[in-house]
Design an enzyme around this catalytic site. Sequence first.
Site, PDB file in Angstrom:
ATOM      1  N   LYS A  24      -5.406  -2.575  -7.578  1.00  0.00           N
ATOM      2  CA  LYS A  24      -5.972  -1.960  -6.357  1.00  0.00           C
ATOM      3  C   LYS A  24      -4.651  -1.311  -5.508  1.00  0.00           C
ATOM      4  O   LYS A  24      -4.697  -0.408  -5.090  1.00  0.00           O
ATOM      5  CB  LYS A  24      -6.876  -2.881  -5.711  1.00  0.00           C
ATOM      6  CG  LYS A  24      -7.333  -2.144  -4.265  1.00  0.00           C
ATOM      7  CD  LYS A  24      -7.757  -3.185  -3.503  1.00  0.00           C
ATOM      8  CE  LYS A  24      -6.811  -4.231  -2.808  1.00  0.00           C
ATOM      9  NZ  LYS A  24      -6.436  -4.111  -1.254  1.00  0.00           N
ATOM     10  N   ASN A  25      -3.826  -2.394  -5.194  1.00  0.00           N
ATOM     11  CA  ASN A  25      -3.006  -1.957  -4.203  1.00  0.00           C
ATOM     12  C   ASN A  25      -1.542  -0.915  -4.622  1.00  0.00           C
ATOM     13  O   ASN A  25      -0.927  -0.423  -4.171  1.00  0.00           O
ATOM     14  CB  ASN A  25      -2.138  -3.472  -3.673  1.00  0.00           C
ATOM     15  CG  ASN A  25      -2.998  -3.922  -2.704  1.00  0.00           C
ATOM     16  OD1 ASN A  25      -3.864  -3.511  -2.194  1.00  0.00           O
ATOM     17  ND2 ASN A  25      -2.686  -5.249  -2.443  1.00  0.00           N
ATOM     18  N   ARG A  96      -6.760  -0.163   5.781  1.00  0.00           N
ATOM     19  CA  ARG A  96      -5.293  -0.219   6.166  1.00  0.00           C
ATOM     20  C   ARG A  96      -4.441   0.839   5.308  1.00  0.00           C
ATOM     21  O   ARG A  96      -3.736   1.383   5.953  1.00  0.00           O
ATOM     22  CB  ARG A  96      -4.621  -1.324   6.477  1.00  0.00           C
ATOM     23  CG  ARG A  96      -3.354  -1.530   6.765  1.00  0.00           C
ATOM     24  CD  ARG A  96      -2.847  -2.843   7.251  1.00  0.00           C
ATOM     25  NE  ARG A  96      -1.379  -2.784   7.394  1.00  0.00           N
ATOM     26  CZ  ARG A  96      -0.806  -2.836   8.605  1.00  0.00           C
ATOM     27  NH1 ARG A  96      -1.485  -2.556   9.767  1.00  0.00           N
ATOM     28  NH2 ARG A  96       0.496  -2.671   8.922  1.00  0.00           N
ATOM     29  N   CYS A 120      -8.353  -5.429   6.335  1.00  0.00           N
ATOM     30  CA  CYS A 120      -8.576  -6.870   6.595  1.00  0.00           C
ATOM     31  C   CYS A 120      -7.876  -7.303   7.926  1.00  0.00           C
ATOM     32  O   CYS A 120      -7.035  -6.775   8.321  1.00  0.00           O
ATOM     33  CB  CYS A 120      -7.897  -7.719   5.383  1.00  0.00           C
ATOM     34  SG  CYS A 120      -8.743  -7.492   3.796  1.00  0.00           S
ATOM     35  N   ARG A 125      -0.613  -7.173  12.437  1.00  0.00           N
ATOM     36  CA  ARG A 125      -0.443  -6.023  11.433  1.00  0.00           C
ATOM     37  C   ARG A 125       0.071  -4.620  11.997  1.00  0.00           C
ATOM     38  O   ARG A 125      -0.428  -3.644  11.871  1.00  0.00           O
ATOM     39  CB  ARG A 125      -1.450  -5.818  10.518  1.00  0.00           C
ATOM     40  CG  ARG A 125      -1.725  -6.992   9.662  1.00  0.00           C
ATOM     41  CD  ARG A 125      -2.879  -6.806   8.628  1.00  0.00           C
ATOM     42  NE  ARG A 125      -2.345  -6.119   7.487  1.00  0.00           N
ATOM     43  CZ  ARG A 125      -3.134  -6.139   6.500  1.00  0.00           C
ATOM     44  NH1 ARG A 125      -4.428  -5.971   6.388  1.00  0.00           N
ATOM     45  NH2 ARG A 125      -2.521  -5.399   5.322  1.00  0.00           N
ATOM     46  N   ASP A 312      -1.464 -12.727  -1.324  1.00  0.00           N
ATOM     47  CA  ASP A 312      -2.601 -12.373  -1.690  1.00  0.00           C
ATOM     48  C   ASP A 312      -3.160 -13.366  -2.623  1.00  0.00           C
ATOM     49  O   ASP A 312      -4.293 -13.425  -2.903  1.00  0.00           O
ATOM     50  CB  ASP A 312      -2.790 -11.204  -2.287  1.00  0.00           C
ATOM     51  CG  ASP A 312      -2.392 -10.085  -1.413  1.00  0.00           C
ATOM     52  OD1 ASP A 312      -2.710  -9.959  -0.190  1.00  0.00           O
ATOM     53  OD2 ASP A 312      -1.797  -9.009  -1.764  1.00  0.00           O
ATOM     54  N   ARG A 405     -14.317  -4.948  -1.866  1.00  0.00           N
ATOM     55  CA  ARG A 405     -13.090  -3.990  -1.377  1.00  0.00           C
ATOM     56  C   ARG A 405     -12.009  -4.288  -2.477  1.00  0.00           C
ATOM     57  O   ARG A 405     -11.316  -3.416  -2.653  1.00  0.00           O
ATOM     58  CB  ARG A 405     -12.626  -4.307  -0.158  1.00  0.00           C
ATOM     59  CG  ARG A 405     -13.282  -3.797   1.093  1.00  0.00           C
ATOM     60  CD  ARG A 405     -12.711  -3.834   2.316  1.00  0.00           C
ATOM     61  NE  ARG A 405     -11.441  -3.240   2.345  1.00  0.00           N
ATOM     62  CZ  ARG A 405     -10.275  -3.741   3.041  1.00  0.00           C
ATOM     63  NH1 ARG A 405     -10.607  -4.443   3.874  1.00  0.00           N
ATOM     64  NH2 ARG A 405      -9.209  -3.232   3.071  1.00  0.00           N
TER      65      ARG A 405
HETATM   66  N1  EPU Z   1       4.429  -5.596   9.639  1.00  0.00           N
HETATM   67  C1  EPU Z   1       4.904  -5.199  10.700  1.00  0.00           C
HETATM   68  N2  EPU Z   1       5.220  -3.892  11.315  1.00  0.00           N
HETATM   69  C2  EPU Z   1       4.926  -3.057  10.210  1.00  0.00           C
HETATM   70  C3  EPU Z   1       4.347  -3.195   9.011  1.00  0.00           C
HETATM   71  C4  EPU Z   1       4.010  -4.849   8.672  1.00  0.00           C
HETATM   72  O1  EPU Z   1       5.341  -6.131  11.884  1.00  0.00           O
HETATM   73  O2  EPU Z   1       5.065  -1.823  10.627  1.00  0.00           O
HETATM   74  C5  EPU Z   1       4.277  -7.048   9.373  1.00  0.00           C
HETATM   75  C6  EPU Z   1       2.646  -7.317   9.158  1.00  0.00           C
HETATM   76  O3  EPU Z   1       1.975  -7.472  10.361  1.00  0.00           O
HETATM   77  C7  EPU Z   1       2.754  -8.484   8.386  1.00  0.00           C
HETATM   78  C8  EPU Z   1       4.025  -8.162   7.214  1.00  0.00           C
HETATM   79  O4  EPU Z   1       4.904  -7.180   7.999  1.00  0.00           O
HETATM   80  O5  EPU Z   1       2.914  -9.576   8.950  1.00  0.00           O
HETATM   81  C9  EPU Z   1       3.783  -7.614   5.842  1.00  0.00           C
HETATM   82  O6  EPU Z   1       2.948  -6.721   6.005  1.00  0.00           O
HETATM   83  P1  EPU Z   1       2.943  -5.257   4.821  1.00  0.00           P
HETATM   84  O7  EPU Z   1       3.327  -4.299   5.390  1.00  0.00           O
HETATM   85  O8  EPU Z   1       4.130  -5.879   3.817  1.00  0.00           O
HETATM   86  O9  EPU Z   1       1.624  -5.397   4.225  1.00  0.00           O
HETATM   87  P2  EPU Z   1       0.684  -4.182   3.813  1.00  0.00           P
HETATM   88  O10 EPU Z   1       1.419  -3.036   3.529  1.00  0.00           O
HETATM   89  O11 EPU Z   1      -0.083  -3.943   5.189  1.00  0.00           O
HETATM   90  C10 EPU Z   1       0.152  -4.707   1.436  1.00  0.00           C
HETATM   91  C11 EPU Z   1      -0.756  -4.968   0.722  1.00  0.00           C
HETATM   92  C12 EPU Z   1      -1.927  -6.503   1.346  1.00  0.00           C
HETATM   93  C13 EPU Z   1      -0.679  -7.541   0.836  1.00  0.00           C
HETATM   94  C14 EPU Z   1       0.739  -7.036   1.569  1.00  0.00           C
HETATM   95  C15 EPU Z   1       1.830  -8.284   1.635  1.00  0.00           C
HETATM   96  C16 EPU Z   1      -1.953  -3.012   0.360  1.00  0.00           C
HETATM   97  C17 EPU Z   1      -2.942  -1.850   0.619  1.00  0.00           C
HETATM   98  N3  EPU Z   1      -2.052  -3.766   1.043  1.00  0.00           N
HETATM   99  O12 EPU Z   1      -0.257  -4.891   2.979  1.00  0.00           O
HETATM  100  O13 EPU Z   1      -2.916  -6.576   0.333  1.00  0.00           O
HETATM  101  O14 EPU Z   1      -1.168  -8.830   1.644  1.00  0.00           O
HETATM  102  O15 EPU Z   1       1.029  -5.621   1.335  1.00  0.00           O
HETATM  103  O16 EPU Z   1       1.931  -8.399  -0.014  1.00  0.00           O
HETATM  104  O17 EPU Z   1      -0.954  -2.415  -0.485  1.00  0.00           O
HETATM  105  C18 EPU Z   1      -5.067  -7.493   0.016  1.00  0.00           C
HETATM  106  O18 EPU Z   1      -4.768  -6.764  -1.168  1.00  0.00           O
HETATM  107  O19 EPU Z   1      -5.915  -8.104   0.087  1.00  0.00           O
HETATM  108  C19 EPU Z   1      -4.052  -7.070   0.913  1.00  0.00           C
HETATM  109  C20 EPU Z   1      -4.137  -7.455   2.429  1.00  0.00           C
END
Ligand code: EPU
Length: 444
Positions: A24-25, A96, A120, A125, A312, A405
């Site tokens: 999915k991601n 997101r 979520c 975030r 995850d 989702r």
């Molecule tokens: N963060 C910041 N600033 C930013 C971006 C991120 O502080 O501009 C922080 C976040 O708050 C968090 C950390 O950095 O504490 C990591 O966030 P990241 O950006 O890596 O996560 P994401 O891109 O929002 C994706 C996956 C998530 C998965 C995370 C970590 C997708 C659509 N989502 O989220 O998946 O947990 O990477 O591997 O790819 C899920 O599938 O259930 C899910 C939440």
Amino acid sequence: MIESYLKVEHAQPLSGVLEVAGAKNAVLVIMASLLLVDGKSTLRNVPASSDVWLMKLLLEEIGAVVEFDVYNHILTVDTSGIHCWQVNQLIMKKMRASILLAGPLLVRFGKADVAVPGGCVLGARSLDFHINNFKKMGTVVEQDGHFLKLKTVQPSITAAKLILEYPSVGATENLLMAAVGAHGSTTIVNAALEPEVIDLITVLKKMGAAITIQPPATIVVEGGMPLTPIDHTIIPDRLEAGSLLLAAAVTGGSLYLKDMPESMLDLFLYKLKEMGHSISIGDGGVGIHLVATARPQAVSFKTGPFPSFPTDLQAPMMLAQAIAEGSCIIEETVFESRLGHVDQLIKMGANIDIINNMSVKVKGVKELIGGQVQATDIRASCALVLAGLVAHGTTYIAGVHHWKRGYESLDLKLNSLGAHIEIFDECSSISIKKEDFGAVVRNF
Ligand code: EPU
């Protein structure tokens, strides 16, 4: 009684052989990346999870023609008619991953209007890594409440040296896609290198982009190359794979995942072995076979960016510790608020002490008891389904939309191994069309 819920019965050992769905991601960001080309691309092994349907809607809203052959898991996206840089804000607030349209839209139009995304609730975030680095690439960003307006100063986005304070998956992906459209060399230091990011890089290279990865975690993009549509098969979902392996492990069963590469789950598999489960790997590192131990031991673990333990899988792995022998400490380091499942597991009889909002101490108990619980995010829903499989009696889990989702028919896959899981949902169709949009937004 809650209206939409998953009903999970206590299960006998789950056993069998399965194929893992597409990630999915990976597919969400790859769908966004198709805005970088003009024409029809084909994605294979696409899971029909509801986030994929939402991303399909988002692309259609801005002019893409998207066909989803759910039966064969083939998605085609024709981007020739993209006419709009404004992303539907109602959908964005629900997912997101929709922020990932910002990079490709900036390349295509020099502007992107987006909303601060939802999805979520896992802590703050923030989007600062995305926004600050878009600014370094010559973009002006105006924030008006929940709305963001991005516009390049020059006619197109510009190459730059970018440094991430933390290897954010989403920021790395967004900046990579923007860098591909920026003339010159862009460097992303401290980049995320999750398998889903690597799959995006594979797609961008297929399109014609020049990208190299330099140790330990720097990505260099020579931007401005002509890009063409692609045909790509999405990598298997390591998170679905991990959840299935845990389902077999906690019920005392055995499972062979025939298409799953070991390399995407190394530390997770190491921890399963440390618990006492037997793990063997197929030829060439592909195919994972788990045979559960009758007396699993609790193991401590700490989440982190790949190749560390995946955040995850923290929730379902916590459930496995909750019924193991002994005690352990679990630390969540990626998100500051990803323990929504803890209260619910305690409700079912787990012995978990919250040390702070990022760590817990788990002391294994002999049994859990079914009841009514609430899923608070995708992976929490998975932990509660696994808890339902081992609990005495029946477990009712509210928050079905989280489950849908993240996973395509994972309940049916578990049922094929011997589980009894039913979904009662007012929005039961997996196909989400424009006319269903109101219902979709209500349900998220
Ligand atoms: N963060 C910041 N600033 C930013 C971006 C991120 O502080 O501009 C922080 C976040 O708050 C968090 C950390 O950095 O504490 C990591 O966030 P990241 O950006 O890596 O996560 P994401 O891109 O929002 C994706 C996956 C998530 C998965 C995370 C970590 C997708 C659509 N989502 O989220 O998946 O947990 O990477 O591997 O790819 C899920 O599938 O259930 C899910 C939440």
